[in-house]
Design an enzyme around this catalytic site. Structure first.
Site, PDB file in Angstrom:
ATOM      1  N   TYR A   1      33.972 -30.725 -26.522  1.00 15.24           N
ATOM      2  CA  TYR A   1      34.201 -30.156 -27.857  1.00 15.24           C
ATOM      3  C   TYR A   1      32.891 -29.700 -28.507  1.00 15.24           C
ATOM      4  O   TYR A   1      32.890 -28.764 -29.312  1.00 15.24           O
ATOM      5  CB  TYR A   1      34.990 -31.130 -28.746  1.00 15.24           C
TER       6      TYR A   1
ATOM      7  N   ARG B   1      32.355 -26.276 -27.302  1.00 18.01           N
ATOM      8  CA  ARG B   1      33.269 -25.340 -27.974  1.00 18.01           C
ATOM      9  C   ARG B   1      32.829 -25.104 -29.416  1.00 18.01           C
ATOM     10  O   ARG B   1      32.970 -24.010 -29.938  1.00 18.01           O
ATOM     11  CB  ARG B   1      34.703 -25.874 -27.895  1.00 18.01           C
TER      12      ARG B   1
ATOM     13  N   GLN C   1      47.950 -22.234 -34.282  1.00 18.19           N
ATOM     14  CA  GLN C   1      47.790 -23.246 -33.238  1.00 18.19           C
ATOM     15  C   GLN C   1      46.313 -23.351 -32.860  1.00 18.19           C
ATOM     16  O   GLN C   1      45.936 -24.215 -32.075  1.00 18.19           O
ATOM     17  CB  GLN C   1      48.577 -22.831 -31.990  1.00 18.19           C
TER      18      GLN C   1
ATOM     19  N   ASP D   1      39.972 -22.965 -33.921  1.00 17.92           N
ATOM     20  CA  ASP D   1      38.765 -22.276 -34.402  1.00 17.92           C
ATOM     21  C   ASP D   1      38.919 -21.925 -35.888  1.00 17.92           C
ATOM     22  O   ASP D   1      40.020 -21.911 -36.425  1.00 17.92           O
ATOM     23  CB  ASP D   1      38.516 -21.011 -33.554  1.00 17.92           C
TER      24      ASP D   1
ATOM     25  N   HIS E   1      47.364 -27.744 -34.742  1.00 18.95           N
ATOM     26  CA  HIS E   1      46.732 -28.456 -33.627  1.00 18.95           C
ATOM     27  C   HIS E   1      45.339 -28.976 -33.967  1.00 18.95           C
ATOM     28  O   HIS E   1      44.568 -29.321 -33.081  1.00 18.95           O
ATOM     29  CB  HIS E   1      46.664 -27.550 -32.389  1.00 18.95           C
TER      30      HIS E   1
ATOM     31  N   CYS F   1      32.502 -45.113 -37.339  1.00 23.89           N
ATOM     32  CA  CYS F   1      33.029 -45.162 -38.703  1.00 23.89           C
ATOM     33  C   CYS F   1      32.602 -46.493 -39.327  1.00 23.89           C
ATOM     34  O   CYS F   1      32.253 -47.436 -38.616  1.00 23.89           O
ATOM     35  CB  CYS F   1      34.550 -45.064 -38.622  1.00 23.89           C
TER      36      CYS F   1
ATOM     37  N   ALA G   1      45.910  -7.693 -30.716  1.00 18.49           N
ATOM     38  CA  ALA G   1      46.171  -8.098 -32.106  1.00 18.49           C
ATOM     39  C   ALA G   1      45.309  -7.310 -33.094  1.00 18.49           C
ATOM     40  O   ALA G   1      45.806  -6.842 -34.127  1.00 18.49           O
ATOM     41  CB  ALA G   1      45.927  -9.597 -32.261  1.00 18.49           C
TER      42      ALA G   1
HETATM   43  N1  APR Z   1      45.778  -9.679 -28.678  1.00 18.53           N
HETATM   44  C1  APR Z   1      46.997 -10.246 -28.701  1.00 18.53           C
HETATM   45  N2  APR Z   1      47.424 -11.135 -27.784  1.00 18.53           N
HETATM   46  C2  APR Z   1      46.568 -11.490 -26.822  1.00 18.53           C
HETATM   47  C3  APR Z   1      45.259 -10.942 -26.727  1.00 18.53           C
HETATM   48  C4  APR Z   1      44.870  -9.997 -27.723  1.00 18.53           C
HETATM   49  N3  APR Z   1      43.675  -9.425 -27.746  1.00 18.53           N
HETATM   50  N4  APR Z   1      44.659 -11.511 -25.662  1.00 18.53           N
HETATM   51  C5  APR Z   1      45.533 -12.355 -25.112  1.00 18.53           C
HETATM   52  N5  APR Z   1      46.690 -12.342 -25.793  1.00 18.53           N
HETATM   53  C6  APR Z   1      47.918 -13.119 -25.576  1.00 18.53           C
HETATM   54  C7  APR Z   1      48.183 -13.455 -24.137  1.00 18.53           C
HETATM   55  O1  APR Z   1      48.919 -12.408 -23.533  1.00 18.53           O
HETATM   56  C8  APR Z   1      48.992 -14.739 -24.245  1.00 18.53           C
HETATM   57  O2  APR Z   1      50.381 -14.469 -24.332  1.00 18.53           O
HETATM   58  O3  APR Z   1      47.760 -14.346 -26.242  1.00 18.53           O
HETATM   59  C9  APR Z   1      48.545 -15.328 -25.573  1.00 18.53           C
HETATM   60  C10 APR Z   1      47.695 -16.571 -25.433  1.00 18.53           C
HETATM   61  O4  APR Z   1      48.479 -17.582 -24.911  1.00 18.53           O
HETATM   62  P1  APR Z   1      47.911 -19.043 -24.683  1.00 18.53           P
HETATM   63  O5  APR Z   1      46.576 -18.956 -24.021  1.00 18.53           O
HETATM   64  O6  APR Z   1      48.968 -19.824 -24.001  1.00 18.53           O
HETATM   65  O7  APR Z   1      47.648 -19.587 -26.151  1.00 18.53           O
HETATM   66  P2  APR Z   1      48.640 -20.309 -27.161  1.00 18.53           P
HETATM   67  O8  APR Z   1      50.035 -19.811 -27.013  1.00 18.53           O
HETATM   68  O9  APR Z   1      48.000 -20.222 -28.488  1.00 18.53           O
HETATM   69  O10 APR Z   1      48.574 -21.795 -26.647  1.00 18.53           O
HETATM   70  C11 APR Z   1      49.249 -22.770 -27.386  1.00 18.53           C
HETATM   71  O11 APR Z   1      48.481 -24.515 -25.957  1.00 18.53           O
HETATM   72  O12 APR Z   1      46.900 -25.585 -24.727  1.00 18.53           O
HETATM   73  C12 APR Z   1      47.539 -25.550 -25.911  1.00 18.53           C
HETATM   74  O13 APR Z   1      46.783 -26.519 -27.903  1.00 18.53           O
HETATM   75  C13 APR Z   1      46.607 -25.393 -27.108  1.00 18.53           C
HETATM   76  O14 APR Z   1      47.097 -24.284 -29.192  1.00 18.53           O
HETATM   77  C14 APR Z   1      47.142 -24.159 -27.802  1.00 18.53           C
HETATM   78  C15 APR Z   1      48.570 -24.092 -27.291  1.00 18.53           C
END
Ligand code: APR
Length: 238
Positions: A56, A59, A91, A94, A109, A140, A226
């Site tokens: 972490y 990150r 979720q 950051d 999260h 703590c 996005a």
């Molecule tokens: N714009 C939009 N979407 C995008 C882009 C972009 N530039 N780049 C990637 N993606 C999409 C991918 O196609 C994918 O469907 O974002 C999605 C990311 O998916 P994940 O990596 O699975 O992320 P997320 O759904 O947020 O994961 C949920 O899983 O591991 C846990 O706690 C962690 O919060 C996280 C949760």
């Protein structure tokens, strides 16, 4: 946008991809070369606290160098227009939404730049410190160790009650950049689809690079980055 209507936005890792923060699903179950269960589970924490904090800390270092992108900014602008009629739920751990100016962000999260006690109720606190060895990990006042303020696998996401209430009353539900693979977040759109079937005035839109696992539950799926698609989409909604 009609400012009398309630909007719920759920963001996932995809919204921060253009800010340089890696998504999860594209890393073959490994996060920066670590098995997810080693660095993001209560068991991993019990086994090796130093490894967890090193992970972490790395990150933290990364996100402190990242900037929000136009998708985060568009949501901050939307908050200015809608005030508390916008429920922004992420979720992501950051701080990109806050860096873009969003004030009311629900981090289901947890938050990378916060820490908390592993044992007592002392509230989570802002913390951008880096801990690389066991002896650097702060204690703590109660004697327990300080852990990242992150929801690990097997732990309960934060604010689920408020999130579900907001989903039940929104007129528009938008998910941005989430693969639809991790629950309970992936299941929220099911409530919108149910409410629609019951004749309620609500609809859902997905914005992201590819169709998510739960794509069939959305009324509309808009494919693209996005940062390019979301600002335009929000500007067009009546
Ligand atoms: N714009 C939009 N979407 C995008 C882009 C972009 N530039 N780049 C990637 N993606 C999409 C991918 O196609 C994918 O469907 O974002 C999605 C990311 O998916 P994940 O990596 O699975 O992320 P997320 O759904 O947020 O994961 C949920 O899983 O591991 C846990 O706690 C962690 O919060 C996280 C949760």
């Amino acid at each position: 946008m009609d400012t009398t209507k309630k909007v719920f936005v759920l963001t996932g890792a995809g919204i921060s991809a253009e800010s340089g923060i890696r998504t999860f699903r594209d890393s073959n179950g490994l996060w920066e070369e670590h098995h997810v269960e080693d660095v993001a589970s209560p068991e991993g924490w019990q086994r090796d606290r130093e490894l967890v904090w090193r992970f972490y800390s790395e990150r933290r270092k990364q996100v402190l160098q990242c900037q929000p992108n136009p998708a985060h900014t568009a949501l901050a602008v939307l908050e200015e227009a809608l005030g508390d009629k916008l429920f922004l739920c992420t979720q992501n751990i950051d701080p990109m939404h806050e860096s873009a100016g969003s004030k009311r962000v629900v981090h289901m999260h947890g938050e990378l730049l916060k820490s908390r006690c592993e044992g007592c109720d002392r509230p989570p606190f802002y913390d951008e410190a880096l801990y690389y060895s066991e002896k650097e990990i702060p204690q703590c006042e109660c004697g327990n160790l300080i852990r990242p303020h992150i929801v690990w696998f097997g732990e309960m996401p934060f604010a689920m009650r408020a999130i579900k209430e907001a989903v039940r009353s929104c007129h528009l539900f938008i998910t941005v950049g989430s693969s639809g693979a991790v629950y309970p977040a992936a299941g929220l759109v099911r409530e919108i689809s149910y409410r629609k079937d019951m004749g309620e005035d609500t609809r859902s839109i997905y914005v992201g690079l590819e169709r998510p696992d739960n794509a069939d539950l959305f009324d509309e799926v808009v494919l693209g980055k996005a940062g390019e698609v979301l600002p335009e989409l929000l500007a067009k909604i009546p």
